[in-house]
Design an enzyme around this catalytic site. Structure first.
Site, PDB file in Angstrom:
ATOM      1  N   ILE A   1       0.877  -1.323   0.255  1.00 36.36           N
ATOM      2  CA  ILE A   1       0.109   0.020   0.068  1.00 36.36           C
ATOM      3  C   ILE A   1       0.965   1.324  -0.126  1.00 36.36           C
ATOM      4  CG2 ILE A   1      -0.161   0.319   2.446  1.00 36.36           C
ATOM      5  CD1 ILE A   1      -3.146   0.706   1.992  1.00 36.36           C
TER       6      ILE A   1
ATOM      7  N   HIS B   1       6.041 -12.163   5.842  1.00 39.63           N
ATOM      8  CA  HIS B   1       5.758 -11.618   4.546  1.00 39.63           C
ATOM      9  C   HIS B   1       7.135 -11.138   3.963  1.00 39.63           C
ATOM     10  CE1 HIS B   1       5.846  -8.162   7.313  1.00 39.63           C
ATOM     11  NE2 HIS B   1       6.340  -7.488   6.502  1.00 39.63           N
TER      12      HIS B   1
ATOM     13  N   HIS C   1       8.926  -8.998   1.300  1.00 39.20           N
ATOM     14  CA  HIS C   1       8.877  -7.818   0.384  1.00 39.20           C
ATOM     15  C   HIS C   1       9.610  -8.023  -0.916  1.00 39.20           C
ATOM     16  CE1 HIS C   1       7.612  -4.509   3.235  1.00 39.20           C
ATOM     17  NE2 HIS C   1       8.451  -5.465   4.194  1.00 39.20           N
TER      18      HIS C   1
HETATM   19  P1  AMP Z   1       7.215  -4.414   7.455  1.00 38.10           P
HETATM   20  O1  AMP Z   1       7.075  -3.145   7.943  1.00 38.10           O
HETATM   21  O2  AMP Z   1       8.313  -4.961   7.082  1.00 38.10           O
HETATM   22  O3  AMP Z   1       6.277  -5.369   8.456  1.00 38.10           O
HETATM   23  O4  AMP Z   1       6.267  -4.304   6.221  1.00 38.10           O
HETATM   24  C1  AMP Z   1       4.754  -4.497   6.420  1.00 38.10           C
HETATM   25  C2  AMP Z   1       4.355  -3.840   4.975  1.00 38.10           C
HETATM   26  O5  AMP Z   1       3.010  -3.777   4.912  1.00 38.10           O
HETATM   27  C3  AMP Z   1       4.770  -2.271   4.820  1.00 38.10           C
HETATM   28  O6  AMP Z   1       5.420  -2.198   3.613  1.00 38.10           O
HETATM   29  C4  AMP Z   1       3.254  -1.660   4.461  1.00 38.10           C
HETATM   30  O7  AMP Z   1       3.062  -0.604   3.693  1.00 38.10           O
HETATM   31  C5  AMP Z   1       2.423  -2.764   4.118  1.00 38.10           C
HETATM   32  N1  AMP Z   1       1.097  -2.644   4.343  1.00 38.10           N
HETATM   33  C6  AMP Z   1       0.443  -2.347   5.442  1.00 38.10           C
HETATM   34  N2  AMP Z   1      -0.760  -2.415   5.506  1.00 38.10           N
HETATM   35  C7  AMP Z   1      -1.123  -2.915   3.991  1.00 38.10           C
HETATM   36  C8  AMP Z   1      -2.320  -3.256   3.495  1.00 38.10           C
HETATM   37  N3  AMP Z   1      -3.399  -2.974   3.877  1.00 38.10           N
HETATM   38  N4  AMP Z   1      -2.146  -3.313   2.187  1.00 38.10           N
HETATM   39  C9  AMP Z   1      -1.011  -3.680   1.428  1.00 38.10           C
HETATM   40  N5  AMP Z   1       0.171  -3.298   2.025  1.00 38.10           N
HETATM   41  C10 AMP Z   1       0.067  -2.977   3.331  1.00 38.10           C
END
Ligand code: AMP
Ligand code: ZN
Length: 112
Positions: free
Chosen positions: A31, A98, A100
């Protein structure tokens, strides 16, 4: 019901922009993209982070990496970075495993 954001996204309870899906994992656009291409690949079953990977669930992680390779090939991404943050100090903000996948710009090393 799980309160985990990515469990809800994997279940389709919260909308997301799908990149790929099968019975084991789900990939969707971040997002808040940090590169021209930035998507996340998650297991459908809840795993907190890489720190919770073990002999019982390692196959899921292996599968996710085959998906990353296949999806990047299909998208024509030849150079990309795969990142997983573990714990708050490393930058983890969502506590569901997750990976990236970032591509489309020059990357710096070491990462900040
Ligand atoms: P991390 O900070 O490594 O845990 O990565 C979490 C990621 O999830 C971040 O890059 C956020 O931008 C992404 N994120 C959070 N909420 C959403 C959402 N609803 N849809 C897509 N990505 C998201
Ligand atoms: Zn979860």
């Amino acid at each position: 019901m799980s309160e985990c954001l990515f469990c809800k996204i994997a279940a389709g309870e919260i909308p997301s922009s799908k990149v790929y899906e099968d019975e084991i994992c789900y990939a969707f656009h971040d997002i808040d993209p940090q590169a021209p291409a930035h998507f996340l690949v998650i297991p459908k079953a809840h795993i907190g982070s890489v720190a919770e990977v073990n002999g019982d669930n390692a196959g899921v992680v292996g599968h996710i990496f085959t998906v990353i390779a296949k999806v990047c090939q299909e998208l024509g991404l030849e150079s990309y970075r795969v990142v997983s943050n573990i714990g708050e100090q490393a930058g983890q903000s969502v506590f569901h495993l997750h990976f990236h996948v970032l591509s489309g710009r020059d990357m710096t090393w070491p990462p900040g």
